[in-house]
Design an enzyme around this catalytic site. Structure first.
Site, PDB file in Angstrom:
ATOM      1  N   CYS A  84     -73.294 -29.140 -27.940  1.00  0.00           N
ATOM      2  CA  CYS A  84     -73.933 -30.459 -27.904  1.00  0.00           C
ATOM      3  C   CYS A  84     -75.356 -30.297 -27.390  1.00  0.00           C
ATOM      4  O   CYS A  84     -75.784 -29.194 -27.020  1.00  0.00           O
ATOM      5  CB  CYS A  84     -73.131 -31.398 -27.003  1.00  0.00           C
ATOM      6  N   GLU A 112     -69.163 -24.492 -23.006  1.00  0.00           N
ATOM      7  CA  GLU A 112     -70.400 -23.725 -22.849  1.00  0.00           C
ATOM      8  C   GLU A 112     -71.001 -23.946 -21.459  1.00  0.00           C
ATOM      9  O   GLU A 112     -71.472 -23.007 -20.804  1.00  0.00           O
ATOM     10  CB  GLU A 112     -71.413 -24.139 -23.919  1.00  0.00           C
ATOM     11  N   HIS A 152     -68.270 -29.288 -20.432  1.00  0.00           N
ATOM     12  CA  HIS A 152     -68.029 -28.636 -21.716  1.00  0.00           C
ATOM     13  C   HIS A 152     -67.763 -27.142 -21.523  1.00  0.00           C
ATOM     14  O   HIS A 152     -68.098 -26.568 -20.483  1.00  0.00           O
ATOM     15  CB  HIS A 152     -69.207 -28.849 -22.648  1.00  0.00           C
ATOM     16  N   CYS A 158     -75.536 -28.942 -23.656  1.00  0.00           N
ATOM     17  CA  CYS A 158     -75.231 -27.522 -23.568  1.00  0.00           C
ATOM     18  C   CYS A 158     -76.312 -26.683 -24.242  1.00  0.00           C
ATOM     19  O   CYS A 158     -76.595 -25.562 -23.809  1.00  0.00           O
ATOM     20  CB  CYS A 158     -73.866 -27.237 -24.190  1.00  0.00           C
TER      21      CYS A 158
END
Length: 332
Positions: free
Chosen positions: A289, A263, A261, A292
């Site tokens: 999410c 992040e 992801h 993260c």
């Protein structure tokens, strides 16, 4: 800065445009768009034919069509002066840019008529009666798609009276430019960093969704990241992630996705280069999410600023709140 010029014949729009061009403004005229179209059609280039062609194009393509042709060419990093704005819809097109200012160049009728006679162009009126006919013709029409100069003049943000020496108008233009520059708005720090995150997202190789994050400390970017397959692995859009390549339903089989992801990549990149994130803020195009979120908390990041909400974010928000991490959403 985008300066639009409007005004009646002989008011001095061309002189104002020349003054701005000499000061680094890139020049466009809506009349140039008409001349370009007239050239394609092998039409005679004169005032009457251009007016008729402009009215035809507005009727077929919409009253703002000429402005749209110019608007598509504008670079946000440059200053522009745009001449011959003659319809309210053209003004509306350029007002989509917050740095647009419409200036009306004004001069009395008699003075403008004398200027046209001195200018001596072939199609300029030579008699006062012909001048008044031209004025009435260009002022407005019951056909909404025809040029509506009087309505356009009424939309001007500023007016410069050009009824004296040219140097006097130049001084007025200088004053107006300083005034516009001083009142111009800049993006806030939040907008600045989020816009950088949006640009970073364009580098994403994920087939499902382009997401990016920017980590900031003391108003300085210390790490960025966008989603995609890990370093050294085939890009997602080249088949590197079977789950994304299968175009699976959103939210399904997330555990099989090989993409990191945005992040996650921003945090890992900081670790890779030995940069501490304690006390930093993360700007992300989507709220984080759960995975993260845990990384954000453990990395010592103290604030999350996001634009769009991730579909599965309720647990993440509760965890961030419990850990004392501030959360803010920016409007799109």
């Amino acid at each position: 800065m985008i300066i639009g010029l409007t005004g009646k014949n002989g008011s001095g729009k061309g002189e104002a445009a020349s003054f701005l061009k000499e000061r680094g403004f890139h020049y466009y005229s809506l009349s140039d768009a008409l001349r370009e179209e007239a050239g394609k059609r092998n039409l005679e280039i004169c005032r009457d034919s251009l007016v008729a062609l402009g009215n035809e194009l507005r009727e077929k393509e919409g009253p703002g069509c000429l402005a749209e042709r110019i608007f598509a060419k504008l670079d946000p990093e440059k200053h522009y002066v745009i001449d011959s704005i003659r319809h309210p819809s053209e003004v509306q097109v350029f007002r989509r840019r917050s740095n647009f200012t419409l200036i009306r160049i004004h001069a009395p009728e008699r003075l403008r008529f004398e200027r046209l006679k001195q200018r001596g162009r072939e199609n300029d009126p030579k008699a006062w009666e012909d001048f008044l006919v031209l004025e009435a013709k260009e002022a407005g029409s019951e056909t909404k798609t025809d040029q509506q100069l009087d309505q356009t003049l009424g939309l001007a943000d500023l007016q410069i009276d050009n009824n004296g020496p040219l140097k006097e108008m130049h001084e007025k233009l200088k004053h107006v430019l300083v005034k516009i520059a001083q009142s111009a708005s800049r993006p806030s720090w939040d907008e600045y960093f989020m816009n950088i995150a949006k640009v970073s997202a364009l580098r994403s190789n994920c087939m499902k969704r382009k997401v990016a994050a920017v980590i900031v400390k003391d108003r300085r970017i210390i790490s960025t990241g966008y989603n995609g397959t890990p370093r050294g692995v085939t890009n997602c859009n080249e088949g590197g992630c079977p789950r994304c390549a299968s175009v699976e339903t959103s939210g399904k089989d997330l555990g099989e996705c090989l993409c990191s992801h945005g992040e996650e990549n921003a945090i890992v990149q900081a670790a890779y280069h030995g940069v501490a994130l304690k006390g930093a803020t993360i700007y992300t195009t989507f709220s984080p999410c759960l995975m993260c979120t845990k990384m954000i908390i453990n990395a010592g990041i103290i604030e999350v600023v996001y634009q769009a909400a991730y579909p599965l974010s309720e647990i993440s928000f509760k965890l961030l709140q419990q850990a004392g991490v501030a959360i803010r959403q920016l409007s799109a």
